[in-house]
Design a protein around this motif. Structure first.
Motif, PDB file in Angstrom:
ATOM      1  N   ASN A   1      -2.362   5.455  -1.339  1.00 21.02           N
ATOM      2  CA  ASN A   1      -3.397   4.490  -0.953  1.00 21.02           C
ATOM      3  C   ASN A   1      -3.873   4.752   0.470  1.00 21.02           C
ATOM      4  OD1 ASN A   1      -1.694   1.675  -2.551  1.00 21.02           O
ATOM      5  ND2 ASN A   1      -3.133   3.130  -3.424  1.00 21.02           N
ATOM      6  N   LEU A   2      -2.925   4.842   1.400  1.00 22.43           N
ATOM      7  CA  LEU A   2      -3.239   4.979   2.825  1.00 22.43           C
ATOM      8  C   LEU A   2      -3.923   6.305   3.127  1.00 22.43           C
ATOM      9  CD1 LEU A   2       0.131   3.590   4.208  1.00 22.43           C
ATOM     10  CD2 LEU A   2      -2.070   2.426   4.292  1.00 22.43           C
TER      11      LEU A   2
ATOM     12  N   ASN B   1      -7.211   3.919  -3.714  1.00 23.31           N
ATOM     13  CA  ASN B   1      -6.930   3.060  -2.558  1.00 23.31           C
ATOM     14  C   ASN B   1      -6.409   1.684  -2.944  1.00 23.31           C
ATOM     15  OD1 ASN B   1      -9.540   2.676  -3.691  1.00 23.31           O
ATOM     16  ND2 ASN B   1     -10.144   1.450  -1.936  1.00 23.31           N
TER      17      ASN B   1
ATOM     18  N   LEU C   1       0.847  -1.190   0.000  1.00 24.06           N
ATOM     19  CA  LEU C   1       0.000   0.000   0.000  1.00 24.06           C
ATOM     20  C   LEU C   1       0.885   1.243   0.000  1.00 24.06           C
ATOM     21  CD1 LEU C   1      -2.686  -1.089   2.640  1.00 24.06           C
ATOM     22  CD2 LEU C   1      -2.703  -1.418   0.160  1.00 24.06           C
TER      23      LEU C   1
ATOM     24  N   SER D   1      -6.894  -1.084   0.952  1.00 25.86           N
ATOM     25  CA  SER D   1      -6.486  -0.142   2.010  1.00 25.86           C
ATOM     26  C   SER D   1      -7.413   0.149   3.180  1.00 25.86           C
ATOM     27  CB  SER D   1      -6.097   1.199   1.377  1.00 25.86           C
ATOM     28  OG  SER D   1      -5.129   1.079   0.392  1.00 25.86           O
TER      29      SER D   1
ATOM     30  N   THR E   1      -7.173   1.919   9.236  1.00 20.50           N
ATOM     31  CA  THR E   1      -7.784   2.995   8.472  1.00 20.50           C
ATOM     32  C   THR E   1      -8.945   3.651   9.208  1.00 20.50           C
ATOM     33  OG1 THR E   1      -7.112   2.141   6.319  1.00 20.50           O
ATOM     34  CG2 THR E   1      -9.076   3.525   6.361  1.00 20.50           C
TER      35      THR E   1
ATOM     36  N   MET F   1      -4.110  -1.268  -4.050  1.00 16.42           N
ATOM     37  CA  MET F   1      -2.692  -1.537  -3.816  1.00 16.42           C
ATOM     38  C   MET F   1      -1.834  -1.434  -5.067  1.00 16.42           C
ATOM     39  SD  MET F   1      -2.380  -5.686  -3.543  1.00 16.42           S
ATOM     40  CE  MET F   1      -2.823  -6.754  -4.934  1.00 16.42           C
TER      41      MET F   1
END
Length: 520
Positions: free
Chosen positions: A195-196, A374, A191, A324, A228, A376
């Motif tokens: 993404n995060l 989001n 990730l 994510s 998340t 990967m």
């Protein structure tokens, strides 16, 4: 923008606002940001640099938050690991993930002393001090005699409060989450910082998290659901976390009442325990504005009963590590549909396709696929698996679903034979591989069976060449090689397993037997 830099900005504007409470002690955003900065600097002084891999073997604690954000600020890649994994499971991830540094509780010192010769790539073990054992404290004091072992406190103390980390690019990998694969070996979902950050921000916006929220962080921090929804999103929103070391209904009710918690995130098993808790009073949860459920499908009866008893809405969602993880949530500004995972969150597209990858009409069952910022980058060092999972910019989830005319999605079944034990993923092949290593086991098949508390439990069907082999012997064997939630709840011995003409074991025939027995 990325998670670490955004937290640094929040610390400037909300310096004295509590970032979290842990064991009833408040830590402000300024204090948290300072610890993160010094930890990042301390790691750099150990020789850790941008791109290096750092594993976290930690439970829910400030140590986890500081280590995660400190490593990200340094530009390192973080790999969270379930601390209750066995030595074999931990060793695989540390080796496959090319780990250079391990951050763990000091209770893991004996494990490190036992394993460090097998892990030559690991250069540092940073141990977080606890007060649970005099022996552990003695070990901490003697860390200096082990050149690879360091104290978390000393690493932070050695850091520079004015440290500025390197520039981080959006497509650089910030986190690798190991998720069980159909081959039985975990796969590392890479990730990126984009993404995060994007998923945490979009989830926070979708759920209307704000500076005024107080979020109960009881889910395991090493799990992407918590990372998340109950950690990154609250911190991005300037909210306050109420960190729970270990889930217990009594503690959830106490924290909610005492600190006026507004948001709770949990798996269905947690909601069941809260609902069944005899001392739980509806007025104790009256400050909740939102409850979030994920990790597994919540039984509609439980959802309705929980909402009726506590007068609070439960919003079900859906996600997977490779995304994510969140892709869907039941909306807060439109009708919620029990049994549905909701609609696509901001900036994420979900759709259902047939085997040719073509979108299918509403209410038809197909595979759920996802597209968005989001998704990967891929699986670590697994190009073939990456190509199979990501096709034409779409992530193929492996889950069977349908979408109704109003855009609400419903998970119908798992395309693979995934077993969900209390929200944790267990793949049958992983358990089968362990049982096949037992000298008396000839054949084995593993399935999920209904469990009133955990949703599903693991059951093993075994053909043995030793007529004296017992269920207890096999379960004890599994305890040595598998995490607790992966261990079968029962073992049934058979003379043979049903197979196809090509010799492939027919799991669906065993599932049919289970249904027939349940119907009697």
């Amino acid at each position: 923008m990325n998670l670490s830099s955004q937290l640094h900005e929040t610390a400037k504007t909300s310096a004295n606002k509590p970032a979290y409470y842990f064991l009833d002690k408040a830590t402000t955003y300024a204090e948290l940001d300072g610890a993160i900065t010094k930890f990042a600097s301390g790691l750099e002084k150990l020789g850790i640099k941008k791109g290096d891999h750092i594993a976290l073997l930690l439970g829910n604690s400030p140590h986890f938050v500081i280590s995660l954000y400190g490593a990200l600020r340094l530009g390192a890649t973080v790999i969270p690991i379930n601390p209750i994994y066995t030595a074999d499971e931990i060793g695989y991830i540390l080796t496959n993930g090319d780990i250079k540094t391990v951050v763990a509780l000091d209770l893991a010192i004996p494990l490190a002393e036992k394993m460090h010769t097998q892990l030559p790539k690991v250069e540092h073990y940073v141990f977080c001090e606890t007060s649970q054992s005099d022996l552990v404290q003695a070990n901490v004091e003697e860390l200096s005699i082990h050149p690879k072992m360091k104290s978390f406190t000393n690493v932070v103390a050695s850091g520079d409060l004015h440290y500025q980390g390197p520039e981080l690019e959006d497509d650089e990998v910030g986190l690798i989450l190991y998720t069980s694969g159909t081959t039985g070996k975990p796969k590392g979902a890479m990730l990126t910082h984009k993404n995060l950050y994007s998923n945490a921000k979009d989830v926070g916006d979708y759920l209307k998290m704000s500076h005024d929220d107080r979020v109960i962080t009881a889910l395991p921090m090493f799990h992407v659901f918590c990372l998340t929804v109950a950690l990154n999103a609250p911190l991005l929103s300037g909210a306050t976390m109420l960190i729970v070391p270990k889930f217990s209904p009594k503690e959830i009710f106490r924290l909610t009442k005492e600190y006026k918690a507004t948001v709770f995130a949990g798996v269905p098993t947690m909601y069941n325990f809260l609902f069944q808790y005899p001392e739980g009073k509806p007025e104790d949860l009256q400050t909740f504005r939102l409850c979030i459920s994920g990790g597994a499908s919540m039984p509609v009866a439980l959802l309705k009963n929980f909402e009726k008893k506590f007068n609070v809405m439960v919003s079900e969602g859906y996600g997977l590590s490779e995304a994510s993880p969140v892709t869907c949530f039941n909306p807060l500004d439109r009708p919620r549909k029990p049994g549905s995972i909701g609609t696509s969150i901001l900036n994420v597209i979900n759709t259902v396709v047939n085997e040719l990858g073509e979108e299918i009409p509403a209410n038809e069952v197909g595979e759920l696929i996802v597209q968005g910022p989001n998704v990967m980058k891929g699986y670590y060092q697994m190009p073939e698996e990456t190509q199979a999972a990501i096709r034409d910019g779409w992530l193929y989830t492996g889950d069977l679903a349908r979408k109704d005319a109003e855009g609400y999605f419903y998970i119908v079944d798992r395309k693979k034979d995934l077993i969900l034990v209390g929200g944790y993923n267990v793949y049958p092949r992983e358990v089968e591989e362990v049982l096949y290593n037992h000298p008396d086991v000839v054949e084995v098949a593993v399935l999920g069976v209904p469990d009133p508390n955990l949703g599903e439990a693991v059951k093993s069907y075994v053909v043995s060449k030793n007529p004296n082999l017992t269920e207890n012997q096999l379960l004890k064997y599994c305890q040595e090689h598998l995490a607790k939630y992966k261990i079968p709840s029962s073992v049934e011995f058979l003379d043979e397993l049903p197979k196809t003409t090509t010799g492939k074991i027919l799991r669906r025939a065993l599932k049919s037997q289970i249904k027939q027995k349940a119907g009697k």
